[in-house]
Every structure is written in C-alpha cells, then in structure tokens.
Design an enzyme around this catalytic site. Structure first.
Site, PDB file in Angstrom:
ATOM      1  N   HIS A  60      61.161  74.584 -49.327  1.00  0.00           N
ATOM      2  CA  HIS A  60      60.664  75.431 -50.429  1.00  0.00           C
ATOM      3  C   HIS A  60      59.752  76.525 -49.861  1.00  0.00           C
ATOM      4  O   HIS A  60      59.884  77.705 -50.181  1.00  0.00           O
ATOM      5  CB  HIS A  60      59.903  74.584 -51.458  1.00  0.00           C
ATOM      6  CG  HIS A  60      59.023  75.399 -52.378  1.00  0.00           C
ATOM      7  ND1 HIS A  60      57.813  75.919 -51.979  1.00  0.00           N
ATOM      8  CD2 HIS A  60      59.193  75.797 -53.665  1.00  0.00           C
ATOM      9  CE1 HIS A  60      57.281  76.600 -52.981  1.00  0.00           C
ATOM     10  NE2 HIS A  60      58.093  76.542 -54.011  1.00  0.00           N
ATOM     11  N   SER A 118      53.866  71.822 -55.237  1.00  0.00           N
ATOM     12  CA  SER A 118      53.806  73.280 -55.115  1.00  0.00           C
ATOM     13  C   SER A 118      53.245  73.911 -56.372  1.00  0.00           C
ATOM     14  O   SER A 118      53.384  73.384 -57.466  1.00  0.00           O
ATOM     15  CB  SER A 118      55.187  73.864 -54.844  1.00  0.00           C
ATOM     16  OG  SER A 118      55.089  75.274 -54.804  1.00  0.00           O
ATOM     17  N   LYS A 157      59.849  70.116 -49.710  1.00  0.00           N
ATOM     18  CA  LYS A 157      58.707  71.011 -49.942  1.00  0.00           C
ATOM     19  C   LYS A 157      58.589  72.025 -48.804  1.00  0.00           C
ATOM     20  O   LYS A 157      58.281  73.198 -49.018  1.00  0.00           O
ATOM     21  CB  LYS A 157      57.409  70.203 -50.076  1.00  0.00           C
ATOM     22  CG  LYS A 157      56.115  71.035 -50.046  1.00  0.00           C
ATOM     23  CD  LYS A 157      56.043  71.985 -51.211  1.00  0.00           C
ATOM     24  CE  LYS A 157      54.715  72.679 -51.463  1.00  0.00           C
ATOM     25  NZ  LYS A 157      53.861  73.073 -50.414  1.00  0.00           N
TER      26      LYS A 157
HETATM   27  P1  NBP Z   1      41.600  70.948 -47.895  1.00  0.00           P
HETATM   28  O1  NBP Z   1      42.902  71.002 -47.210  1.00  0.00           O
HETATM   29  O2  NBP Z   1      40.645  72.072 -47.679  1.00  0.00           O
HETATM   30  O3  NBP Z   1      40.866  69.582 -47.511  1.00  0.00           O
HETATM   31  C1  NBP Z   1      39.565  69.300 -47.981  1.00  0.00           C
HETATM   32  C2  NBP Z   1      39.508  67.873 -48.426  1.00  0.00           C
HETATM   33  O4  NBP Z   1      39.832  66.988 -47.344  1.00  0.00           O
HETATM   34  C3  NBP Z   1      38.095  67.505 -48.842  1.00  0.00           C
HETATM   35  O5  NBP Z   1      38.177  66.633 -49.933  1.00  0.00           O
HETATM   36  C4  NBP Z   1      37.554  66.816 -47.606  1.00  0.00           C
HETATM   37  O6  NBP Z   1      36.492  65.952 -47.876  1.00  0.00           O
HETATM   38  C5  NBP Z   1      38.763  66.045 -47.181  1.00  0.00           C
HETATM   39  N1  NBP Z   1      38.710  65.514 -45.822  1.00  0.00           N
HETATM   40  C6  NBP Z   1      38.761  66.147 -44.622  1.00  0.00           C
HETATM   41 BR1  NBP Z   1      38.839  67.949 -44.391  1.00  0.00          BR
HETATM   42  N2  NBP Z   1      38.709  65.331 -43.579  1.00  0.00           N
HETATM   43  C7  NBP Z   1      38.600  64.100 -44.104  1.00  0.00           C
HETATM   44  C8  NBP Z   1      38.500  62.816 -43.542  1.00  0.00           C
HETATM   45  N3  NBP Z   1      38.538  62.637 -42.218  1.00  0.00           N
HETATM   46  N4  NBP Z   1      38.385  61.773 -44.379  1.00  0.00           N
HETATM   47  C9  NBP Z   1      38.351  61.941 -45.704  1.00  0.00           C
HETATM   48  N5  NBP Z   1      38.462  63.138 -46.308  1.00  0.00           N
HETATM   49  C10 NBP Z   1      38.592  64.210 -45.525  1.00  0.00           C
HETATM   50  O7  NBP Z   1      41.809  70.736 -49.469  1.00  0.00           O
HETATM   51  P2  NBP Z   1      42.794  71.490 -50.470  1.00  0.00           P
HETATM   52  O8  NBP Z   1      42.844  72.949 -50.200  1.00  0.00           O
HETATM   53  O9  NBP Z   1      42.440  71.013 -51.824  1.00  0.00           O
HETATM   54  O10 NBP Z   1      44.222  70.904 -50.086  1.00  0.00           O
HETATM   55  C11 NBP Z   1      44.521  69.524 -50.140  1.00  0.00           C
HETATM   56  C12 NBP Z   1      45.939  69.309 -49.640  1.00  0.00           C
HETATM   57  O11 NBP Z   1      46.832  70.026 -50.453  1.00  0.00           O
HETATM   58  C13 NBP Z   1      46.187  69.815 -48.221  1.00  0.00           C
HETATM   59  O12 NBP Z   1      47.064  68.947 -47.563  1.00  0.00           O
HETATM   60  C14 NBP Z   1      46.825  71.142 -48.393  1.00  0.00           C
HETATM   61  O13 NBP Z   1      47.699  71.487 -47.332  1.00  0.00           O
HETATM   62  C15 NBP Z   1      47.557  70.958 -49.682  1.00  0.00           C
HETATM   63  N6  NBP Z   1      47.606  72.220 -50.409  1.00  0.00           N
HETATM   64  C16 NBP Z   1      48.641  72.489 -51.139  1.00  0.00           C
HETATM   65  C17 NBP Z   1      48.699  73.639 -51.845  1.00  0.00           C
HETATM   66  C18 NBP Z   1      49.867  73.868 -52.640  1.00  0.00           C
HETATM   67  O14 NBP Z   1      50.078  74.934 -53.171  1.00  0.00           O
HETATM   68  N7  NBP Z   1      50.681  72.877 -52.766  1.00  0.00           N
HETATM   69  C19 NBP Z   1      47.687  74.574 -51.864  1.00  0.00           C
HETATM   70  C20 NBP Z   1      46.627  74.290 -51.139  1.00  0.00           C
HETATM   71  C21 NBP Z   1      46.598  73.106 -50.420  1.00  0.00           C
HETATM   72  P3  NBP Z   1      34.970  66.510 -47.854  1.00  0.00           P
HETATM   73  O15 NBP Z   1      34.739  67.139 -49.164  1.00  0.00           O
HETATM   74  O16 NBP Z   1      34.170  65.281 -47.650  1.00  0.00           O
HETATM   75  O17 NBP Z   1      34.873  67.480 -46.711  1.00  0.00           O
END
Ligand code: NBP
Length: 477
Positions: free
Chosen positions: A186, A128, A183
């Site tokens: 949270h 988070s 999480k």
């Molecule tokens: P995204 O959730 O937007 O995912 C994009 C990434 O996933 C890119 O690297 C993309 O590769 C890859 N990807 C996808 Br889409 N399909 C794929 C596949 N079939 N095989 C391999 N790679 C694949 O990224 P993010 O916003 O950085 O979030 C990442 C994770 O973190 C998510 O689970 C999200 O829920 C979580 N998250 C958490 C927070 C937080 O505050 N904790 C905030 C935001 C996100 P590409 O570049 O080749 O398309």
C-alpha cells in the site's frame, strides 16, 4: 478486567486509536511507557468514552477481559520487541497481541512464530490513514491466525473506515506477515501515486506554463472524474495554498527535497527479492532520493537541455487533457505492479491473499483511497485468477484509449527536458508486456557467450550452449 481492548503506546497514533475505540462504545485500557501520556489522554479526552488508565504492564493486563486483546502502537523495530517481551510473561494462551505499527513483515513473521509456541495469537495489522484515520476510521489490514479474527474482527470493524457502500475497511488478509506485507505494498503504491501526480504537476507547470493556482483548478476538475481520490484532492489544496509570509504559492517556498521513512524502499527491496518488476514504485523511491542529492544537483545545473517551446492557451489545454490520460494510464500500471507483488508475496509465503478483498480494504480510510479501487475489486471479483490487472478487459480498453496521449506526454517530456520517470517507466512496462518478442533473446546469447549460461530455444525443449570460442556449433547442455 472489564476492558474489551487495550492500547499500549499512546503517542499520536495510539492515542487516536484508543479514542476511536472508546468513541465507538468500547471500554479501553490505556498504557504508555511514560505515564504522562496516559494521564494526558484521560485528562483531555476522558469524556469521550470509558478509559481504564494503567500505570504498569501488570495493571494494564489486569484491566483486560479474557481473552485479552491488546494493541501495541509503539515505534516499529526494537521498541515493539521490547514491549512484547514485557507483556508476554503476563499473558495466557488464547490472548491476542495486535501490532499496529509499521513493522517489517519479516519481523511480524518471526514474532508470530515465537508467540505461537506460547499459544498467544500475534496479529500484525497494517493501519493506514495517519493520525486522522486512526481517530476517525483507518483502513486496517490484519494478518495472523484466522482464528484470532473471530474475536478481534468485530471490534476492528467498529473503528475502521467505511467504504461508500458501508462495508468496514478491515478483513483478515492472511497468516503471519500478510497484513504488514499488504500495508507495505500500500505504501509503495502511495509513493508511486504521489510521484505520478508530481510529474503531472511538473509538466503542467513547465510545458503548459500553468500557475500553481491554475493547476489546482485542473486537479479539482480531474477529481470529478475517474481520478477521484484523496491524493488528487489534497494535491489541489496544497497547490492552491499561498505562503502567508511571502504571498508566494506554497509550493514555491518549500525546499524541493523529498524525504522518506522507508516503507517505499522496503517494497522495492522485497520486490527485487521476489523478482517482481515494480518499476513505478522504484522510480518514485529513486526520484525522492535524487531530489535529496543537493551537491549532485548543484554540480549538474549547467548541463545542456532543450530550449522550451511555450504552448498557446488552446495547446496548453489540450496538453493538460493528455496529461490526465497519461496519469490515469500510469496509475493503472503502478497498481498492476503493486497487485502483482501482493500475489507474488502471497504465493511465496502461502498466504492465500484475495487481491479483490485487498482492493476493497483500500476504498476508504487510507492514503490511496479512491473511487478507482472499486473498479480493481470488481476486476478481481469477476476473475480471482486474473494474472494481471492489465488483463482485465475494461482496464485494457481504457489504456488502449489513453495510449496515444500517454505516448505524446512521455515524448513531450523527453523533448522538453522535464523528468517524467514514472510516466516513462509505466509506458515501458506496458510496451514490454505487449511485445511479441523481447531483446531477452540477445541477453541470453550474451550470457551464453561469456559465461556458458545456456539458453532455451523457441522450437525445441531443453537447454543449449553454443561453442562460441570454437566452431560455434550447438551442444545440448
Ligand atoms: P512513534 O513511532 O513516535 O513512537 C512513540 C511511542 O513509542 C511512544 O508511546 C513511546 O513511549 C513508545 N516507545 C518507544 Br519510542 N520505545 C519504547 C520502548 N522501548 N518501550 C515502550 N514504549 C516505547 O509513535 P506514533 O507516531 O504514534 O506511531 C506508532 C506506530 O504507528 C509506529 O510503528 C509508526 O510507524 C506507525 N505509524 C503509522 C502511521 C500510519 O499512517 N499508519 C502514521 C504514523 C505512525 P514514550 O512515550 O514512553 O516515549
């Protein structure tokens, strides 16, 4: 390989997490499905530390020292499974896969079970703090086999946020899905916190007649007290912001339709399954969906409401103080409900989660970080078997002192026609827990009448049924 850790999935979260590891002196292998993100990371931030860019899954795995530790940071759901499928054939027993995405804890349980059969440690880690947290220190909630934490923990401790006392905000939460479950809760609590803050704003605006700037000032004042938290701090900043184009308060030009990605909804769905009343979180999820029903709202605009009763300056200031009490008391209730859900999940899945340790994890790095969490930790540290946060004598005393104002705020909201579902639901929960007798007695009578569902008595053991359609005598079921 020489890399101590690898990150695959280099969108905003993965990229920042990789930079965080590198800035903390670790050699980091980096990989992404499309190569361009990997190249961009190394080009823009390569000077921040030691990155080993990998163009393929094979290269990535080869870059890692053994046992391999690789973090998956891709879109939750199918993409996570696709990446696991791709890497598993390349890994060996003892290697650790960390899923840092927002996975559903049931998916994490399934993945952990499947990988355990191959001797691979699967760690579902809640992370988070958004992109800023990923870069400068998130709160990390890792689940999975305890054994995996021995090699992983020290690396995570380097990049995690540090609580005010210097402790890293990461610790092993429990087996399989425990980390993602915590999480999820949270995020549910985050929804409730945001809703309560929204209600406080709405009441100050509509009842006290305060401007957004004045409310920003009020929140800044509250942030110096027991409500001291990241969300209150950013609320003051959002309220103080002026739209450059129109010169109006920012909050007056933003469309009033709240969106959601789904973790709040998950929290409520799982709470329903576990039978845990998380009314504060549920009201927050419902309030967001209600705001999005434009047609329904349009069709209801002419429904009658009360005539506003404007307050004079002194009365408005008094009311603002009361809102602070209502907000605090409602916040205590929503954390009580959230921790109840964590304890219920821990029991249902046999995770052995320590609620005090969870509160400690949330003291820094995450969205709900607040001074308040130290108090929750202290409450559980003193009494790990505490059945409810409200049973803690310090919280009980504070709510006791707040309750008159809390009731007044809920009554005023009802009288003046300002929706305050979070405040009202929290108060109803509090009063229901306090009540010596609940109308569940009548519910049981009704159930027995129409469905012969039986009831228990206060004075004898056993299940009973009344012959409602006959002579109304009672029989033992
Ligand atoms: P995204 O959730 O937007 O995912 C994009 C990434 O996933 C890119 O690297 C993309 O590769 C890859 N990807 C996808 Br889409 N399909 C794929 C596949 N079939 N095989 C391999 N790679 C694949 O990224 P993010 O916003 O950085 O979030 C990442 C994770 O973190 C998510 O689970 C999200 O829920 C979580 N998250 C958490 C927070 C937080 O505050 N904790 C905030 C935001 C996100 P590409 O570049 O080749 O398309």
């Amino acid at each position: 390989g020489t890399a101590q850790i690898g990150v695959t999935g280099l969108a905003v979260m993965g990229r920042n997490l990789a930079r965080n590891f590198a800035r903390n002196g670790l050699t980091v292998a980096v990989h992404n499905r499309s190569r361009s993100r990997t190249d961009a990371l190394v080009e823009e931030f390569g000077s921040e530390g030691t990155f080993v860019p990998a163009g393929s899954a094979e290269e990535f795995v080869a870059a890692l020292e053994r046992p391999r530790r690789l973090v998956i940071m891709v879109k939750a759901g199918e993409p996570t499974d696709a990446v696991i499928q791709e890497f598993v054939p390349l890994l060996e027993p003892g290697d650790v896969i960390i899923d840092g995405g927002n996975a559903h804890f049931e998916d994490t349980r399934r993945r952990e079970r499947e990988l355990r059969e191959r001797g691979i440690h699967f760690v579902g880690a809640g992370i988070s703090g958004g992109e800023e947290g990923a870069l400068n220190g998130p709160s990390i909630m890792p689940g999975g086999p305890a054994e995996s934490y021995e090699s992983l923990g020290p690396l995570l401790e380097r990049i995690a946020a540090k609580a005010p006392d210097g402790t890293p905000c990461v610790s092993h939460v429990g087996p399989d899905g425990a980390g993602h479950f915590v999480k999820m809760v949270h995020n549910g609590i985050e929804y409730a916190d945001m809703q309560l803050i929204g209600e406080a704003y709405h009441l100050l605006r509509e009842v006290a007649g305060y401007s957004p700037a004045k409310i920003a000032e009020t929140f800044r004042g509250w942030n110096d007290g027991r409500l001291d938290s990241y969300l209150i701090e950013i609320t003051a900043q959002v309220l103080a912001h002026t739209d450059a184009e129109t010169g109006k308060p920012f909050v007056d030009v933003v469309a009033d339709r709240a969106e959601q990605k789904g973790t709040g909804r998950w929290t409520v769905q799982i709470a329903l399954d576990l039978g845990v009343p998380v009314s504060g979180i549920a009201e927050a999820v419902f309030a967001r969906s209600l705001s999005g029903h434009a047609e329904l709202r349009e069709a209801s605009r002419s429904l009658p409401g009360p005539v506003a009763e404007p307050l004079d300056e002194a009365a408005a200031a008094r009311f603002a103080d009361r809102v602070e009490q209502a907000l605090y008391a409602s916040k205590v209730v929503s954390y009580t409900q959230g921790f109840h859900q964590i304890q219920a999940g821990s029991e249902a899945y046999d995770w052995g989660v320590d609620p005090g340790a969870v509160a400690a994890l949330w003291r820094a790095g995450c969205i709900i970080r607040a001074a308040f969490l130290d108090r929750i930790r202290a409450a559980y540290d003193g009494r790990p078997e505490l059945p409810s946060l409200l049973a803690d004598k310090d919280f009980a005393a504070e709510i006791g002192a707040a309750q008159e104002d809390w009731r007044e705020v809920v009554a005023t909201a009802a009288r003046q026609g300002v929706p305050a579902p979070g405040f009202a639901a929290a108060l109803a929960y509090y009063d229901a827990l306090r009540a010596p007798r609940l109308p569940a007695t009548l519910t049981q009578g009704q159930r027995d009448y129409f469905g012969a569902h039986t009831y228990r008595r206060t004075d004898r053991d056993g299940a009973f049924h009344t012959l409602w359609g006959g002579d109304r005598s009672e029989v033992t079921a």
